[in-house]
Design an enzyme around this catalytic site. Structure first.
Site, mmCIF file in Angstrom:
data_model
loop_
_atom_site.group_PDB
_atom_site.id
_atom_site.type_symbol
_atom_site.label_atom_id
_atom_site.label_comp_id
_atom_site.label_asym_id
_atom_site.label_seq_id
_atom_site.Cartn_x
_atom_site.Cartn_y
_atom_site.Cartn_z
ATOM 1 C CG ASP A 1 4.244 -27.728 -18.758
ATOM 2 O OD1 ASP A 1 4.711 -28.513 -19.606
ATOM 3 O OD2 ASP A 1 4.331 -26.495 -18.866
ATOM 4 C CG HIS B 1 -1.135 -22.446 -22.666
ATOM 5 N ND1 HIS B 1 -1.310 -21.916 -23.916
ATOM 6 C CD2 HIS B 1 -0.089 -23.290 -22.757
ATOM 7 C CE1 HIS B 1 -0.408 -22.428 -24.735
ATOM 8 N NE2 HIS B 1 0.341 -23.265 -24.071
#
Lengths: 245, 245, 245, 245
Positions: free
Chosen positions: D186, D136
């Site tokens: 996710d 991320h």
């Protein structure tokens, strides 16, 4: 669901567009002529072709910083397919960007026969109605694309009562206002499309056709640069502690 | 956010596209030439212009029943703005419709130098890999748009090793298969764009430019017919009592 | 480009939404409560949560035949990614489908204090102004979703002057008209959202949130059925030989 | 065009979703329960409801600077309708943003029974295959949203073999790599959705449902701020004189 159409007929392995066989159009006609055919139902004269060609070229791009190109590039940077990024770019157009031609055409078709233009301008100023097609963020004095189109329209003898009215109206605005307000490219295209007899509902259509290649060029450039997904830097976001309601 | 671009430069009220002043392009060049300029960085020869023009015209419409035109008309029937309906239409394209040129170009660039085409076809059949750009729902024997494009490519001496390989590959597929499988328009455009030296990432770009006027013509037709919002009749929906999972 | 926001603050690996740490919201609050928080800036009471929950559930789906679901399924059938098909479905909404709540709220906020409702109805009939939020293609007598929402609003003591005015206005329409015109789900949501103190610009927002799962369920069903790309049959297209202009 | 569906049946003024009357769902069930029902065909247990609720809340927003929120705000700033701006925002998702859950689920369903995880990681590194759901931009050490979800999954006894495998795989990546690579939101949602028995094709669905309110909140904020159409400043655009081809 049933759909009636007068545009394209496909029969016996032949495709016929507005009465013309596609195979012949492919070999004999320019893209611009067939675009004209699609919307008008007949092929254009040489002058009409030149005029429509000029409008499409004038619309083709305006750099990566406008809302439509930005959206297209951001969507492409997330690695979407080219066509999805194009759809995203098109949704960057809106009442403030690219689609003003339609409002200009509606305005011209409604008002072209008025003679007291000074009165019209002051009435609209009073009602705070802003006619679309005037003013531009970058081109504050004159929009060179609009001027090039009007010049050509005069040479081709297409410049008619709508283009004339648009100029009279602009002059009157500028007489009643302190800062200059040029006819922008949307406004010029709207006026000329009126003079060519197009329906006001086509007022954003040719701009959209013209700008589509530009959006796709930005998508392609984004794909080839491939600098990762775009996002604002932290320094570009300011958190302000306000309750929404 | 910072964007680097080589496409358009706006300076001192002048807009310059790939080194050419937009005002000059408006007056001197065709829309097709400027489209070529956008993506290649230089203006095309007369032959290249004719070839690109033919591909754009060949793509221009295929009736109201295909996914893209249907979506565009449905969105327009809900009374959305023209540009929103266009975005919806573009999202009707997809791996099964309109964007196969890209896959064809990637295939051709990877395989053009292989000599054992029969072996390549049987290997792909075994792996159940379907090369995009072959086959069409309506044009089952031959896609007349593809044939018209290849004929022109020969006349213009643009038909080169990629178009030749596409035909050899198609002949081999048909030798090994019972039902004929033509090169479709996406495939033809892919092969010819390879012969013109375009990047595979532009494999759907020119189809999208070519079909945009067609989608807009269907949107306009929907707006003028104005038969209310489209929906399926009750008789077109069958409820089947199956649990989802 | 600089953006000011009051919604979400990300700092030191913590995400704070309208002053509440996301980690706490994840564990302690319902999706509906956090939706309310996003738009109002404070957490809802139990009654407000129930009311908003009911509106979201009421909006969740209306079958595959409406414009939005059709567009979503057509785009999915072309094998687009789920999110692209969702965007296409959302572009099937429009002034004639799903977004009428906004117009209803603007109408109610402007007119709620008028006392001569009969006069208002006849004036609007004369001006041919159609207030959004009334009438439905399938539910011609009464929209059961609207009735369920109003019933709940009464039980929760949220039913206030806006919902009351909407009913008075509907009764007056029906008194002056021969065919019944129910308040539809958009209208009911609009009236109740006014009674909850929401801004009219949020008049389509909660419907969009509520229907998104429905569109995604249709996309998923289309993906699992996988019957190939959707298109109209030849028998569903009628070619009519009319010139466009 | 005919569509078969098992989702919603509309009959005699009643709407029935997966066998449940909508009127009852409106009064008795939470939005999250009905979302579960839509995709699974049955109502969830209390634990499943809590887990799905947490995933939707965890997804709800991530500030204005990510591609999806940026696109939504830019489109809104052009004064498009809320639903059009939402569609634009959704087209800011893509393989690099928001839709990685699907790839994670496909990966987990294919590999969960492998025992030589070290070998799997080194093989994937060699092939330069990047498994979606890890890493991320902002949360470089650990994604607090992912951690909160896994913690809850453990408490609810939903944390099963897929979530366990995801952690083993992550640990092995980090053992073989110099910089830490967390499971992102996710990835966490993908693993948990596998443990809940959802189809991999639903891997982006719940994220899309969860984030839709966030996009709409940014659209609303843009509409209320109304600072004019967004565009890059001149200083944010750098023209580089390179030929495209």
């Amino acid at each position: 669901m049933k759909i009636k159409t007068s545009i394209t007929k496909i029969q016996n392995d032949k495709e016929i567009i507005r009465g013309h066989e596609l195979e012949n159009l492919i070999q004999e006609k320019s893209f611009v002529e067939v675009i004209y055919l699609l919307f008008k139902g007949n092929l254009p004269t040489e002058k009409e072709t030149k005029m429509l060609n000029a409008m499409l070229v004038a619309s083709i791009d305006h750099g990566p910083g406008v809302a439509s190109a930005l959206n297209a590039r951001i969507s492409a940077s997330a690695q979407n397919s080219t066509h999805s990024a194009l759809a995203s770019g098109i949704l960057g157009f809106g009442p403030r960007h690219g689609i003003a031609g339609q409002g200009m055409m509606e305005f011209l078709y409604s008002h072209v026969d008025e003679t007291d233009i000074a009165g019209l301008v002051s009435k609209l100023k009073e009602l705070k109605v802003r006619v679309p097609g005037f003013g531009h963020k970058v081109f504050t004095d004159a929009d060179p694309r609009a001027e090039a189109l009007f010049k050509l329209a005069k040479n081709l003898e297409i410049f008619g009562k709508y283009s004339k009215f648009a100029h009279q109206f602009k002059n009157e605005i500028n007489a009643q206002s302190s800062r200059p307000l040029p006819i922008n490219i949307d406004g010029a295209m709207g006026a000329i499309l009126c003079d060519m007899g197009f329906d006001a509902r086509l007022g954003q259509t040719f701009f959209l056709i013209g700008r589509t290649p530009g959006l796709l060029a930005h998508i392609y450039e984004e794909q080839t640069q491939d600098e990762g997904i775009r996002r604002l830097d932290e320094s570009e976001i300011e958190f302000v502690n306000v309750t929404a309601d």
